[in-house]
Scaffold this active site. Structure first.
Site, PDB file in Angstrom:
ATOM      1  N   THR A  17       0.788  -1.228   0.000  1.00  0.00           N
ATOM      2  CA  THR A  17       0.000   0.000   0.000  1.00  0.00           C
ATOM      3  C   THR A  17       0.827   1.289   0.000  1.00  0.00           C
ATOM      4  OG1 THR A  17      -1.228  -1.338   1.600  1.00  0.00           O
ATOM      5  CG2 THR A  17      -2.191   0.751   0.998  1.00  0.00           C
ATOM      6  N   ARG A  21       8.414  -1.456   2.344  1.00  0.00           N
ATOM      7  CA  ARG A  21       8.630  -1.576   3.792  1.00  0.00           C
ATOM      8  C   ARG A  21       9.284  -2.906   4.096  1.00  0.00           C
ATOM      9  NH1 ARG A  21       3.225   1.248   6.416  1.00  0.00           N
ATOM     10  NH2 ARG A  21       3.611   3.197   5.339  1.00  0.00           N
ATOM     11  N   SER A 112       5.790   4.313   8.825  1.00  0.00           N
ATOM     12  CA  SER A 112       4.557   4.778   9.452  1.00  0.00           C
ATOM     13  C   SER A 112       4.357   4.269  10.870  1.00  0.00           C
ATOM     14  CB  SER A 112       3.382   4.405   8.554  1.00  0.00           C
ATOM     15  OG  SER A 112       2.217   5.007   9.025  1.00  0.00           O
ATOM     16  N   HIS A 113       3.310   3.477  11.051  1.00  0.00           N
ATOM     17  CA  HIS A 113       2.926   3.030  12.397  1.00  0.00           C
ATOM     18  C   HIS A 113       3.688   1.779  12.829  1.00  0.00           C
ATOM     19  CE1 HIS A 113       0.724   1.124   9.222  1.00  0.00           C
ATOM     20  NE2 HIS A 113       0.530   0.084  10.002  1.00  0.00           N
ATOM     21  N   ASP A 276       0.583   8.948  14.525  1.00  0.00           N
ATOM     22  CA  ASP A 276       1.444   7.778  14.337  1.00  0.00           C
ATOM     23  C   ASP A 276       2.889   8.165  14.015  1.00  0.00           C
ATOM     24  OD1 ASP A 276       0.978   8.704  11.758  1.00  0.00           O
ATOM     25  OD2 ASP A 276       1.080   6.694  10.883  1.00  0.00           O
ATOM     26  N   ASP A 278       4.707   8.658  11.368  1.00  0.00           N
ATOM     27  CA  ASP A 278       5.011   9.694  10.382  1.00  0.00           C
ATOM     28  C   ASP A 278       3.998  10.841  10.381  1.00  0.00           C
ATOM     29  OD1 ASP A 278       3.120   7.873   9.379  1.00  0.00           O
ATOM     30  OD2 ASP A 278       3.614   8.361   7.307  1.00  0.00           O
ATOM     31  N   ASP A 280       0.708  11.027   9.882  1.00  0.00           N
ATOM     32  CA  ASP A 280      -0.434  11.149   8.980  1.00  0.00           C
ATOM     33  C   ASP A 280      -1.722  10.562   9.558  1.00  0.00           C
ATOM     34  OD1 ASP A 280       0.387   8.540   8.714  1.00  0.00           O
ATOM     35  OD2 ASP A 280       0.550   8.570   6.521  1.00  0.00           O
ATOM     36  N   ARG A 281      -1.624   9.835  10.667  1.00  0.00           N
ATOM     37  CA  ARG A 281      -2.845   9.270  11.252  1.00  0.00           C
ATOM     38  C   ARG A 281      -3.285  10.062  12.471  1.00  0.00           C
ATOM     39  NH1 ARG A 281      -2.798   2.755  10.843  1.00  0.00           N
ATOM     40  NH2 ARG A 281      -1.858   2.622   8.773  1.00  0.00           N
ATOM     41  N   THR A 343      -8.170   0.848  -0.585  1.00  0.00           N
ATOM     42  CA  THR A 343      -7.347   1.236   0.558  1.00  0.00           C
ATOM     43  C   THR A 343      -6.039   1.881   0.090  1.00  0.00           C
ATOM     44  OG1 THR A 343      -8.277  -0.487   1.940  1.00  0.00           O
ATOM     45  CG2 THR A 343      -6.083   0.284   2.530  1.00  0.00           C
ATOM     46  N   GLU A 362      -9.948   7.236   5.829  1.00  0.00           N
ATOM     47  CA  GLU A 362      -9.850   5.783   5.882  1.00  0.00           C
ATOM     48  C   GLU A 362     -10.154   5.330   7.303  1.00  0.00           C
ATOM     49  OE1 GLU A 362      -6.927   3.766   3.185  1.00  0.00           O
ATOM     50  OE2 GLU A 362      -5.668   5.360   3.980  1.00  0.00           O
ATOM     51  N   SER A 364      -8.590   3.393   8.989  1.00  0.00           N
ATOM     52  CA  SER A 364      -7.346   3.137   9.705  1.00  0.00           C
ATOM     53  C   SER A 364      -6.783   4.406  10.349  1.00  0.00           C
ATOM     54  CB  SER A 364      -6.327   2.542   8.735  1.00  0.00           C
ATOM     55  OG  SER A 364      -6.205   3.388   7.601  1.00  0.00           O
ATOM     56  N   LYS A 375      -2.885  11.937   4.097  1.00  0.00           N
ATOM     57  CA  LYS A 375      -3.697  12.106   5.286  1.00  0.00           C
ATOM     58  C   LYS A 375      -2.880  12.892   6.304  1.00  0.00           C
ATOM     59  CE  LYS A 375      -2.698   7.327   6.765  1.00  0.00           C
ATOM     60  NZ  LYS A 375      -2.202   6.583   5.591  1.00  0.00           N
ATOM     61  N   ARG A 495      -7.108  -8.601   7.546  1.00  0.00           N
ATOM     62  CA  ARG A 495      -7.961  -7.593   8.179  1.00  0.00           C
ATOM     63  C   ARG A 495      -9.413  -7.917   7.868  1.00  0.00           C
ATOM     64  NH1 ARG A 495      -4.015  -4.177   9.739  1.00  0.00           N
ATOM     65  NH2 ARG A 495      -2.578  -3.265   8.232  1.00  0.00           N
TER      66      ARG A 495
HETATM   67  C1  VG1 Z   1      -2.780   0.264   6.136  1.00  0.00           C
HETATM   68  C2  VG1 Z   1      -4.178   0.831   6.262  1.00  0.00           C
HETATM   69  C3  VG1 Z   1      -4.461   1.770   5.110  1.00  0.00           C
HETATM   70  C4  VG1 Z   1      -3.390   2.868   5.066  1.00  0.00           C
HETATM   71  C5  VG1 Z   1      -2.012   2.230   4.994  1.00  0.00           C
HETATM   72  C6  VG1 Z   1      -0.910   3.249   5.077  1.00  0.00           C
HETATM   73  O1  VG1 Z   1      -2.672  -0.472   4.944  1.00  0.00           O
HETATM   74  O2  VG1 Z   1      -5.133  -0.200   6.297  1.00  0.00           O
HETATM   75  O3  VG1 Z   1      -5.747   2.323   5.270  1.00  0.00           O
HETATM   76  O4  VG1 Z   1      -3.572   3.681   3.944  1.00  0.00           O
HETATM   77  O5  VG1 Z   1      -1.841   1.331   6.085  1.00  0.00           O
HETATM   78  O6  VG1 Z   1      -1.013   4.012   6.239  1.00  0.00           O
HETATM   79  P1  VG1 Z   1      -2.779  -2.078   4.896  1.00  0.00           P
HETATM   80  O7  VG1 Z   1      -2.528  -2.451   3.467  1.00  0.00           O
HETATM   81  O8  VG1 Z   1      -1.771  -2.594   5.873  1.00  0.00           O
HETATM   82  O9  VG1 Z   1      -4.165  -2.402   5.361  1.00  0.00           O
HETATM   83  V1  VG1 Z   1       0.342   4.754   6.881  1.00  0.00           V
HETATM   84  O10 VG1 Z   1      -0.110   5.651   8.198  1.00  0.00           O
HETATM   85  O11 VG1 Z   1       1.176   3.361   7.186  1.00  0.00           O
HETATM   86  O12 VG1 Z   1       1.082   5.551   5.679  1.00  0.00           O
HETATM   87 CO    CO Z   2       1.389   6.803   8.861  1.00  0.00          CO
END
Ligand code: VG1
Ligand code: CO
Length: 542
Positions: A17, A21, A112-113, A276, A278, A280-281, A343, A362, A364, A375, A495
């Site tokens: 996504t 990573r 990210s998270h 989170d 980075d 964005d959440r 997503t 989203e 998430s 975001k 998920r």
């Molecule tokens: C997850 C979330 C998705 C979000 C993505 C990146 O992806 O479900 O909604 O856009 O993380 O978020 P996945 O494919 O693991 O469900 V971030 O804050 O990591 O840039």
């Molecule tokens: Co993030």
């Protein structure tokens, strides 16, 4: 001097996504990081002499990769790089810098998270000139390039002092180390009524913000504390750490449990939020009430006109497919377009650029608007505070008013993390094979109305994205979604997203998991989750 170095192509699976990573030791494999960055540059055209933005969330290995990226940008012919001081840029701030300085694109270094540290996660993502994540056309090209890449170019110059603001020269390229917060904070001042929020805070409204030892610490100190008067003691974990203090910088009910418990306790502040790794959440919790991200999107959309930046109303709303239908009801009432995308934030880019939506979200914990192309965690916090300042009500009152008007959408996501990839694929495959025959059958106590695999037709550029998750619609309006994560780094993550709409205000006081139990049972009945995953319960429930 510029060198060309040989590398071997990747044998990895396709990046998910949000870019590439992997565990830090993978990025530390000689030539690996370089091969990916070169694959990005090789997938772009006409960037010679142009500007690139580089920054990250400050996690372990951030500084090393920035030095490498600077040398490679110079060797590949970029004219200028803007890099955040200390190597820091939140993802939304990076998006803003790309837009503001009309950069060609940007490299955002973050997982990210996901946790950080020498044996934890790292990530690299490329964003295009609109400030948003590269669309699939480019990410597919980058991936294809990683499969055949055999060399990279790098300039030889000494490490740039990332802690000193100023302009430097390296390999014939200009390198500007910029304040990571200033431009972003200025943008926020144009969108929100800072005076009204300051008055709210000065009147005793207590705001708690958990930066989770991640990138938003410096942003929260400048914006919330210095400009808005929030008590610094309530900005928790505000110092960015390379390992996020050993925690997952994931603002959900599991990893932000301390904040949640505080907000549910007797001495709760009026408003609690977290962001989170980075930035964005966002997680939003009022005193005694957790606002699900899907509800938050709907409530922000319904009230956005109360903030100066959205005074003229919304052009439309967009949500990712697994996000609940709460926002759809707001769009219907406002009489604006509603879009359902796969997503990942990259799918909102075209809609935002074409002026077909103003607010996106989203499930998430991601919400944002057309002010950037990512975001934006602090943006959501500030919009909530602006709304609270204007409405002069508690979060609880705003939530209950919203449910009374639109009905309540009970919503939960169950994650099964680090399960066997083969078993995860088998579970999804088994469901896919039966989709056409499910309608009319029962799953637990619910009757299936329709089942499909989500395909997205981008209304702006006509591109088609298939296999974006399995949707099961039940009679009576409940919905179940199954999909595999594209951001995990250990095995697979399944998920399962569940929702049920309840129009009757007399039934708005139920506990979420209890309210959703028929949908949870239907999930097990349909997918044999225990059998395929070997697990009796999800690892994370949000
Ligand atoms: C997850 C979330 C998705 C979000 C993505 C990146 O992806 O479900 O909604 O856009 O993380 O978020 P996945 O494919 O693991 O469900 V971030 O804050 O990591 O840039
Ligand atoms: Co993030």
């Amino acid at each position: 001097m510029t060198r060309t170095v040989s590398v071997t192509p990747f044998k990895d699976q396709k990046p998910g996504t949000s870019g590439l990573r992997k565990k830090v030791p993978v990025f530390q494999t000689p030539g690996y990081t370089e091969a990916f960055i070169q694959s990005v540059f090789d997938s772009l055209e006409h960037y010679q002499g142009k500007t690139l933005v580089i920054g990250g969330d400050g996690r372990f290995y951030n500084r090393e990769v920035i030095q490498t990226a600077l040398r490679m940008a110079a060797a590949n012919g970029f004219g200028r790089v803007l890099v955040g001081q200390g190597g820091i840029l939140s993802t939304p701030a990076a998006s803003h810098l790309i837009r503001k300085y009309e950069a060609f694109g940007g490299l955002i270094l973050s997982a990210s998270h996901n946790p950080g540290g020498p044996t934890e996660d790292f990530g690299i993502k490329y964003n295009i000139s609109n400030g948003g994540p590269a669309p699939e056309k480019i990410t597919d090209a980058i991936y294809a390039r990683t499969q055949v890449i055999d060399r990279y170019s790098i300039a030889d110059f000494a490490d740039v002092d990332l802690d000193a603001l100023g302009t430097f020269e390296g390999g014939g390229m200009t390198i500007e180390v910029v304040d990571p917060v200033a431009d972003y904070a200025a943008l926020m001042e144009t969108l929100f009524d800072f005076d009204a929020i300051r008055t709210l805070v000065a009147g005793g409204f207590r705001v708690a913000f958990d930066a989770m030892h991640a990138v938003t610490g410096p942003y929260a100190r400048e914006i919330l504390v210095r400009r808005l008067g929030v008590d610094p003691a309530w900005v928790l974990n505000a110092t960015p750490l390379e390992d996020f203090g050993g925690h997952h910088p994931d603002p959900n009910l599991v990893h932000a449990k301390e904040l949640h418990d505080l907000m549910m306790g007797p001495d709760a502040p009026d408003f609690g939020a977290a962001s989170d790794g980075d930035g964005d959440r966002n997680l939003i919790i009022g005193r005694g009430v957790f606002v699900t991200p899907s509800d938050s999107l709907a409530m922000l959309a319904a009230n956005a006109h109360l903030a100066p930046g959205y005074r003229n109303g919304l052009k439309g709303i967009a949500r990712s497919m697994p996000t609940s239908g709460a926002a759809d009801r707001v769009a219907a009432k406002l009489g604006v377009e509603m879009h359902e995308t796969p997503t990942g934030w990259k799918f909102f880019g075209n809609l935002l650029d074409a002026g077909r939506c103003t607010i996106c979200g989203e499930e998430s914990a991601g919400t944002g608007s057309d002010h950037v192309r990512e975001k934006d965690g602090l943006w959501a916090v500030l919009l909530w505070l602006n709304i609270l300042a204007v409405r002069k009500q508690s979060v609880m009152e705003i939530v209950e008013d919203h449910w009374a008007e639109y009905g309540r959408t009970y919503y939960s996501r169950h994650d099964y993390e680090a399960i066997d990839t083969g078993q995860a694929n088998a579970l999804i495959g088994a469901l896919e094979g039966r989709l056409d025959s499910l309608a009319g059958h029962r799953a637990g106590s619910l009757k299936i109305a329709k089942a499909d695999s989500f395909t997205y037709h981008d209304p702006v550029d006509g591109s088609v994205s298939r296999n974006q998750g399995i949707r099961i619609f039940f009679e009576g309006g409940s919905r179940l979604v199954f999909r595999l994560s594209g951001t995990g780094t250990s095995g697979a993550t399944l998920r399962i997203y569940m929702e049920r709409h309840e129009p009757d205000p007399a039934r708005h006081g139920q506990e979420t998991q209890a309210a959703l139990s028929p949908v949870v049972e239907a999930a097990e009945a349909l997918a044999d989750i225990r059998k395929w995953t070997g697990r009796t319960a999800p690892t994370v429930i949000t």
